[in-house]
Scaffold this active site. Structure first.
Site, PDB file in Angstrom:
ATOM      1  N   ALA A   1       1.262  -0.917  -0.310  1.00 18.44           N
ATOM      2  CA  ALA A   1       0.256  -0.415  -0.308  1.00 18.44           C
ATOM      3  C   ALA A   1       0.652   0.778  -0.198  1.00 18.44           C
ATOM      4  CB  ALA A   1      -0.738  -0.590   1.260  1.00 18.44           C
TER       5      ALA A   1
ATOM      6  N   GLY B   1       0.838  -4.917   1.129  1.00 14.64           N
ATOM      7  CA  GLY B   1      -0.298  -5.233   0.071  1.00 14.64           C
ATOM      8  C   GLY B   1       0.141  -5.652  -1.194  1.00 14.64           C
TER       9      GLY B   1
ATOM     10  N   GLU C   1      -0.428  -9.017  -0.554  1.00 18.93           N
ATOM     11  CA  GLU C   1      -1.796 -10.128  -0.269  1.00 18.93           C
ATOM     12  C   GLU C   1      -2.883  -9.363  -1.237  1.00 18.93           C
ATOM     13  OE1 GLU C   1      -1.731  -6.527   2.807  1.00 18.93           O
ATOM     14  OE2 GLU C   1      -2.947  -7.756   3.937  1.00 18.93           O
TER      15      GLU C   1
ATOM     16  N   GLU D   1       4.588  -5.932   6.760  1.00 20.93           N
ATOM     17  CA  GLU D   1       3.658  -3.854   7.518  1.00 20.93           C
ATOM     18  C   GLU D   1       4.333  -3.999   9.284  1.00 20.93           C
ATOM     19  OE1 GLU D   1       2.436  -6.201   6.150  1.00 20.93           O
ATOM     20  OE2 GLU D   1       0.911  -5.478   5.362  1.00 20.93           O
TER      21      GLU D   1
END
Ligand code: CAA
Length: 256
Positions: free
Chosen positions: A64, A107, A110, A130
């Site tokens: 992200a 992300g 993911e 993260e």
């Protein structure tokens, strides 16, 4: 499109290339919106049977967009469209293959795991870093990763930022296949073309049934599988497939 490149190949494969190289393909809201809009359009397009999502040879996606999230409040992150798009990805009915070279982090990992298969280049690396930002994975990382590689490896990755090489990811069952960086994308496109050439409704039912295995009890999952199996006997493709077998010829699928 500002952040992705989109192609429709004559093999009935839709190709999405994440294209923010200056930011390691960080997944900001705009990029994720473009991805889901394109996937939704491909899902409705009869000329697309399978989708490939890829980055470039050096990076799939570094997660992200940290710069976009850094000052967000709880409410802003709860309302964040970017994270919600991962849920919408689950509703795409056609198969999606992630073709991953370089890093797939946070992300990005993911996103790859939200796809139905992962084809990796030998330089691919998977991680959930993260914890280094004072957060945890927020788009399925703790759940899909654990289901794929088991608790021991998932804990190491999520708690202590262990990255997996392509070979390790293959051994642990996170990725389907590993190819050289030169051919990983063409191989992913080849596999996607094979899937796209198969009976479309059966492919949709098959994806639905395998995904149900992660969410339902065995009894419920078997019931869902049975219904999907039975429904296929209402398609002309089932009649065509079985007749073609009996008459020793190639089946011609209509998607009907
Ligand atoms: N968000 C925003 N920008 C990012 C980014 C990210 N996730 N990852 C890289 N960038 C930017 C860098 O800030 C840098 O920009 P500038 O040139 O403007 O400084 C540019 O991309 C190149 O990055 P680096 O200079 O860091 O390149 P590197 O080769 O030295 O390192 C890297 C590459 C190891 C991927 C490193 O960039 C990195 O660690 N990135 C962050 C990875 C990360 O923590 N991901 C998790 C994000 S949180 C998340 O994903 C939450 C969730 O579950 C949804």
């Amino acid at each position: 499109m500002e952040y992705i490149l989109v192609e429709k190949l004559d093999t009935k494969v839709g190709l999405i290339r994440l294209n923010r190289p200056q930011a390691m393909n960080a997944l900001n809201s705009g990029l994720m919106r473009e991805v889901i809009e394109t996937l939704t359009a491909f899902d409705q397009d009869p000329d697309v049977g399978c989708v490939v999502i890829t980055g470039n040879e050096k990076v799939f996606a570094a997660g992200a967009d940290i710069k976009e999230m850094a000052e967000a409040s709880v409410v802003e992150i709860m309302n964040s469209e970017m994270i919600g798009i991962y849920d919408r990805l689950r509703n795409i009915q056609k198969p999606i293959i992630a073709a991953v070279a370089g890093v797939a982090l946070g992300g990005g990992c993911e996103l790859a795991m939200a796809c139905d298969m992962i084809i990796a280049a030998d330089n691919a690396r998977f991680g959930q870093p993260e914890i280094n930002l004072g957060i945890i994975p927020g788009a399925g990382g703790t759940q899909r990763l654990t289901r794929a590689v088991g608790k021991a490896i998932a804990m190491e990755m999520v708690l202590n930022n262990r990255w997996l090489s392509a070979e390790e990811a293959y051994q642990f069952g996170l990725v389907n296949r590993v190819y050289s960086t030169e051919v990983y994308l063409s191989e992913a496109l080849r596999i996607a073309a094979e899937i796209a050439a198969r009976a479309p409704i059966a492919i949709r039912m098959a994806k639905d049934a395998v995904n149900a295995a992660f969410e339902l009890s065995l009894a419920e999952g078997i019931r869902l599988e049975r219904r999907n199996f039975q429904v296929l006997f209402g398609t002309s493709d089932q009649k065509e497939g079985m007749n073609a077998f009996i008459n020793k010829r190639e089946a011609k699928w209509q998607g009907q």
